[in-house]
Structure formats: structure tokens, C-alpha cells
Write a protein that holds these residues in place. Structure first.
Motif, PDB file in Angstrom:
ATOM      1  N   ILE A 284       1.585   7.620   2.328  1.00 46.33           N
ATOM      2  CA  ILE A 284       1.311   6.776   1.151  1.00 46.33           C
ATOM      3  C   ILE A 284       1.851   7.514  -0.066  1.00 46.33           C
ATOM      4  O   ILE A 284       1.224   8.446  -0.584  1.00 46.33           O
ATOM      5  CB  ILE A 284      -0.194   6.502   1.002  1.00 46.33           C
ATOM      6  N   ALA A 285       3.024   7.132  -0.492  1.00 50.23           N
ATOM      7  CA  ALA A 285       3.704   7.871  -1.550  1.00 50.23           C
ATOM      8  C   ALA A 285       3.199   7.497  -2.940  1.00 50.23           C
ATOM      9  O   ALA A 285       3.125   8.354  -3.828  1.00 50.23           O
ATOM     10  CB  ALA A 285       5.217   7.630  -1.455  1.00 50.23           C
ATOM     11  N   GLN A 286       2.865   6.243  -3.175  1.00 51.22           N
ATOM     12  CA  GLN A 286       2.503   5.788  -4.520  1.00 51.22           C
ATOM     13  C   GLN A 286       1.029   6.037  -4.802  1.00 51.22           C
ATOM     14  O   GLN A 286       0.163   5.642  -4.026  1.00 51.22           O
ATOM     15  CB  GLN A 286       2.812   4.293  -4.672  1.00 51.22           C
ATOM     16  N   PRO A 287       0.704   6.714  -5.926  1.00 52.92           N
ATOM     17  CA  PRO A 287      -0.704   6.937  -6.271  1.00 52.92           C
ATOM     18  C   PRO A 287      -1.420   5.608  -6.530  1.00 52.92           C
ATOM     19  O   PRO A 287      -0.799   4.588  -6.826  1.00 52.92           O
ATOM     20  CB  PRO A 287      -0.630   7.799  -7.540  1.00 52.92           C
ATOM     21  N   ASN A 288      -2.748   5.654  -6.394  1.00 51.26           N
ATOM     22  CA  ASN A 288      -3.612   4.497  -6.628  1.00 51.26           C
ATOM     23  C   ASN A 288      -3.217   3.306  -5.748  1.00 51.26           C
ATOM     24  O   ASN A 288      -3.151   2.167  -6.206  1.00 51.26           O
ATOM     25  CB  ASN A 288      -3.623   4.110  -8.103  1.00 51.26           C
ATOM     26  N   SER A 289      -2.942   3.610  -4.479  1.00 55.27           N
ATOM     27  CA  SER A 289      -2.646   2.572  -3.496  1.00 55.27           C
ATOM     28  C   SER A 289      -3.911   2.304  -2.686  1.00 55.27           C
ATOM     29  O   SER A 289      -4.628   3.234  -2.292  1.00 55.27           O
ATOM     30  CB  SER A 289      -1.513   2.991  -2.559  1.00 55.27           C
ATOM     31  N   ARG A 315      -4.828   5.990  -1.449  1.00 56.72           N
ATOM     32  CA  ARG A 315      -4.480   7.214  -2.190  1.00 56.72           C
ATOM     33  C   ARG A 315      -4.913   6.970  -3.623  1.00 56.72           C
ATOM     34  O   ARG A 315      -4.230   6.257  -4.377  1.00 56.72           O
ATOM     35  CB  ARG A 315      -2.989   7.507  -2.097  1.00 56.72           C
ATOM     36  N   THR A 317      -6.447   8.514  -7.363  1.00 51.58           N
ATOM     37  CA  THR A 317      -6.499   9.689  -8.223  1.00 51.58           C
ATOM     38  C   THR A 317      -7.755   9.634  -9.075  1.00 51.58           C
ATOM     39  O   THR A 317      -7.971   8.670  -9.815  1.00 51.58           O
ATOM     40  CB  THR A 317      -5.261   9.770  -9.126  1.00 51.58           C
ATOM     41  N   ASP A 322      -6.277  13.851  -5.956  1.00 52.39           N
ATOM     42  CA  ASP A 322      -6.035  12.707  -5.073  1.00 52.39           C
ATOM     43  C   ASP A 322      -7.060  12.682  -3.940  1.00 52.39           C
ATOM     44  O   ASP A 322      -7.291  13.698  -3.265  1.00 52.39           O
ATOM     45  CB  ASP A 322      -4.628  12.769  -4.474  1.00 52.39           C
ATOM     46  N   LEU A 349       1.361  -1.402   0.392  1.00 48.97           N
ATOM     47  CA  LEU A 349       1.985  -0.078   0.500  1.00 48.97           C
ATOM     48  C   LEU A 349       3.431  -0.083   0.035  1.00 48.97           C
ATOM     49  O   LEU A 349       4.179   0.847   0.333  1.00 48.97           O
ATOM     50  CB  LEU A 349       1.918   0.404   1.965  1.00 48.97           C
ATOM     51  N   GLY A 350       3.828  -1.120  -0.703  1.00 43.93           N
ATOM     52  CA  GLY A 350       5.191  -1.169  -1.216  1.00 43.93           C
ATOM     53  C   GLY A 350       6.068  -2.117  -0.428  1.00 43.93           C
ATOM     54  O   GLY A 350       5.718  -2.570   0.663  1.00 43.93           O
ATOM     55  N   PRO A 354       6.612   2.378   4.872  1.00 46.50           N
ATOM     56  CA  PRO A 354       6.353   3.812   4.676  1.00 46.50           C
ATOM     57  C   PRO A 354       6.727   4.604   5.922  1.00 46.50           C
ATOM     58  O   PRO A 354       6.805   4.071   7.029  1.00 46.50           O
ATOM     59  CB  PRO A 354       4.850   3.858   4.411  1.00 46.50           C
TER      60      PRO A 354
END
Length: 461
Positions: A284-289, A315, A317, A322, A349-350, A354
Motif C-alpha cells: 500500500i504505497a499511498q498514505p491514508n488508504s 495505511r 498516518t 503510519d 488502492l489506486g 499494487p
């Protein structure tokens, strides 16, 4: 009647023919053995410690070079190209003992004098969590007629398996104390856990005690101790339990692999080879996912999807740190495709799939070193049959202590695994096998022709 005698030359020819046939069969059998050239990759091994048995931890990155998910295509060779006998074992979870005894509450169990051997009938008061507050006999027992039948232990605060019971009792009771042990989670249904015995003996101004009772290593909210002879039941002064917690299952993690988007919110990953997966981890690359997700798996593209697990991946913050939940469990079934369906109401998740990594149980290879070093590990053959032995066969009389004394083997420069799905082998004729059988058939025909020619020559003479 004239007697025909065998000519010495004919016997000599037959003997030569038989020898030729034997050598031919031996040569063919030798060629049919496992050979280093039959495998796709080789990794040198470095040995340390005492042999002749050596253990090697197989990293998952190396296992991905296998053509068979059950590792049938793994071999160890010596410098002369001879295959070594070996066994493959999977890592077992080790139970981590909590050596600190935990004190628990105990309550006396009484019966009337005329029913001293009967099972105690009680009424209890307990909290919503199940903790006992009060235990009283069910029914009226007149003063002076109560008989101490045993003790009820409240173990509801201990969530781990129970391994040992440690008792202490008043000093006026000496000798052996025998009792039955029963377990329950609801105080209604009891399961027998066996017999217990403690002892306290005085001898020559010395006190000898046996206060520890072994339990079967299972969980229970309550224990009931019922003395074999109620009149000898002692007065407890303490009750303690030693429990164990399940250890972490040893896992071997893969490098990350790329996936594809099947449709918005649905991601699919193809593993390089079918493996018995225990866990998977999403990058999970993007914060606050935040992603409520359902995980599916299947053996191949022709099999239906099976739901494996569902949960919340995130994920987040908070206070500059995190909080991450990026893993999901699998039951250890052999699968090669994973699919994750994400509820996009949480943000998803975008738009791109991922990266994903997966884990299997740690795998150990133990081999018996014979012949000349150096040794090498070979892997990668989609047609060869498995040759792994049971560990008890490879190492007669093996024990955990003996296994701990094995020498260690470590990998040299390992080939880099291809993290793309292996292409299925193109079905076609096995020319090597066909050639070997052709030579064998021709040799047998030639052997028969020689024998027939010799027989005809002998008759004519």
C-alpha cells in the motif's frame, strides 16, 4: 542314435552375447539416472559443521525456479554428478513457553456426608466475562455434614493452552494426594483430562514434595479437581498454572510481483509456480488508504475462484506515524492465482494494481553427503519424479536433539529467479528417452540374432 555335442565355440559366443547384453542394460540404466544436465539451474553449496547429514534452508526466491510446486524437481549432486539422498521437511510452529506461573482463584466443592462420592452440584455467580465470584453447593447441607469433595479452579483469564498445574496445601496433610482432572468452558459439560497426583513426605528432618501436575496442553475456562478419597482431600493454599502460547509459524517470503487490473477495484496476480501459500502482503504505497477487501484464490485459470479471506487493509498516518494493516491469511492450499476485490467506498488502492508478496512455510532440505565435494543444489525439471525420503528413513533414529546437531549447508551465488509466470512445457516427444529405448530394443534384437545364429551353427555341425 548319434549324440550332438555342443561346440566350445558356440558356448563362447553365447557367453559373449550375454556379457554384451548385461553391459548394454547397465549402461542404459546408468544413463537413466538423474543427471545434473537434466535441471535448469544449479547453485553451489558451502558446508560447515559435522556431517554426514547437512541441512539447508530453501529460500522462496530459489524455490520459484522449480517447475513443480511440490519441489519434486530438487536434487543435490556431488562433484562426480551423483545424486545425494535427501529429505524435505516443512517448518513447524514452535510453542513458546511462558515460564511464569499464573495464580488462579479456587473454590471448594462440598457434598453431603451421605453422598460424598457423588459429583458435586453447585450454583455459581460469575461476571459477564465468565470470572467466578462465588460458588455454593446446590441444595441445603446441614452444618457439620459437609464433606470436601474437591476444588474448582477459575482459569478463564488464561487464553493459552494449559501445560502444568502447581498446587500447595495445608501442612497437616502429608502423603500422596490423588485426584481426577476435568475441564469445562460452561460449568455444565465436563471433559476428563486424566489423573493427577501430588505428594508431601517428611523423612529424617527433610521435606520431600511433588507439587507439579502435567496437563494435556489444551485450553479451558475452568478446571475441576475431584479427590479419589474425599476424606483425604487437603485444604488448598495456592493454585498456579503454567501455560504456553503458540509460536509464530516460520515463513519464507517472496520478492514482490506485479499484478493487473481486471476491472476497477479488482486486481489479479499470477504466481510463477503453484505454491501452498500461508500469507500475502499488499504494497500500500499511498498514505491514508482504506480498503475493505475480499481475497480469492485458485489453482489455475480453468478452476473456479474460491473465497479465502476478507478484511480491512489500510495505511493511516496518525501523529506522524503510519499504522499499517497490509497482510491477509491463506489456508496453505496450493494456488497460482490471487484476486483481490476492493470496496472503492473506502478510497481503494489506486488505479494500478499494487505489488504483492507471498509467503510459504519455511522449507528445509536435509541430505546425506557422499562422494567428493563440492556439492551443488539443482532445481528445475517438469518431468522428473520426486526422490525425497522421509526424514526418519534418511536419518535412522532421528530426534530433535540429533537434528539440531546436523551440519549446515549454505547457498553460494544463487541464480536470480524470474518473477514472471513460467511458460508451460511444450508437450512433444522425449527424444532422449526414445533414443535410450531404441538402443535397448536394438540390443535385444542383436542379442537374439547372435543366439539364434550360434544355435544353427551348432546343429549343422
Amino acid at each position: 542314435m548319434k549324440r550332438v555335442r555342443s561346440h566350445p565355440l558356440s558356448r563362447q559366443c553365447i557367453f559373449k552375447a550375454a556379457m554384451f547384453g548385461s553391459l548394454l542394460c547397465a549402461a542404459l540404466l546408468t544413463q537413466a539416472e538423474d543427471l545434473p544436465d537434466d535441471f535448469a539451474s544449479h547453485t553451489p553449496l558451502t558446508l560447515s559443521g559435522e556431517g554426514p547429514w547437512y541441512s539447508l534452508e530453501l529460500p522462496l526466491g530459489l524455490q520459484l525456479n522449480a517447475r513443480q510446486g511440490n519441489l519434486n524437481d530438487v536434487r543435490v549432486f556431488n562433484a562426480d554428478g551423483q545424486a545425494q539422498p535427501y529429505a524435505i521437511t516443512l517448518g513447524q510452529p514452535q510453542r513458546a513457553a511462558d515460564e511464569t506461573p499464573v495464580a488462579v482463584k479456587w473454590f471448594a466443592l462440598y457434598n453431603s456426608d451421605d453422598a460424598r462420592d457423588a459429583e458435586p452440584r453447585i450454583r455459581v455467580e460469575r461476571t459477564p466475562e465468565g470470572t467466578l465470584v462465588e460458588v455454593q453447593p446446590q441444595g441445603e447441607i446441614e452444618a457439620g455434614e459437609e464433606v470436601l469433595r474437591g476444588w474448582l479452579l477459575d482459569t478463564s483469564a488464561i487464553k493459552a493452552p494449559l501445560d502444568q498445574l502447581i498446587l500447595d496445601w495445608s501442612t497437616e496433610r502429608e502423603g500422596f494426594q490423588r485426584f481426577s482432572i476435568e475441564a469445562s468452558d460452561d460449568l455444565q459439560h465436563w471433559q476428563r483430562w486424566g489423573e493427577g497426583q501430588v505428594a508431601r513426605l517428611s523423612f529424617a528432618d527433610e521435606l520431600v514434595e511433588q507439587r507439579i501436575v502435567t496437563l494435556p496442553g489444551r485450553t479451558a475456562r475452568y478446571l475441576r479437581l475431584l479427590w479419589s478419597t474425599p476424606q483425604s482431600a487437603p485444604t488448598l493454599t495456592s493454585a498456579q498454572l503454567v501455560s504456553t502460547r503458540p509460536g509464530v509459524l516460520p515463513l519464507s517470503w517472496s520478492p514482490t510481483i506485479n499484478g493487473r487490473v481486471e476491472k476497477p477495484g479488482v486486481y489479479v496476480w499470477q504466481l510463477p509456480v503453484a505454491l501452498p501459500l500461508e500469507r500475502m502482503k499488499v504494497d500500500i504505497a499511498q498514505p491514508n488508504s482504506l480498503a475493505p477487501a475480499t481475497l480469492y484464490a485458485r489453482r489455475d485459470s480453468n478452476a473456479p475462484w474460491q473465497m479465502i479471506d476478507s478484511g480491512l487493509l489500510y495505511r493511516l498516518t496518525q501523529n506522524g506515524q503510519d499504522a499499517v494493516q497490509d497482510e491477509m491469511e491463506l489456508p496453505g492450499n496450493v494456488v497460482q492465482q490471487l484476486k483481490l476485490e476492493v470496496d472503492d467506498r473506502g478510497g481503494g488502492l489506486g488505479k494500478d494494481a499494487p505489488k504483492l508478496s507471498f509467503a510459504v512455510r519455511a522449507t528445509q532440505l536435509v541430505f546425506l553427503a557422499r562422494g567428493a565435494p563440492p556439492y551443488s543444489l539443482a532445481i528445475g525439471n517438469d518431468k522428473i519424479k520426486g526422490a525425497s525420503l522421509p526424514l526418519s528413513t534418511l536419518v535412522p533414529g532421528v530426534t530433535p536433539e540429533k537434528a539440531a546437531s546436523f551440519g549446515k549447508a549454505s547457498l553460494g551465488v544463487a541464480p536470480v529467479p524470474a518473477m514472471t509466470p513460467a511458460l508451460p512445457a511444450v508437450s512433444g516427444p522425449d527424444w532422449k528417452r526414445i533414443g535410450l529405448w531404441s538402443v535397448l530394443v536394438l540390443g535385444v534384437v542383436f542379442l537374439g540374432w547372435m543366439a539364434l545364429s550360434t544355435l544353427r551353427t551348432s546343429r549343422s555341425k
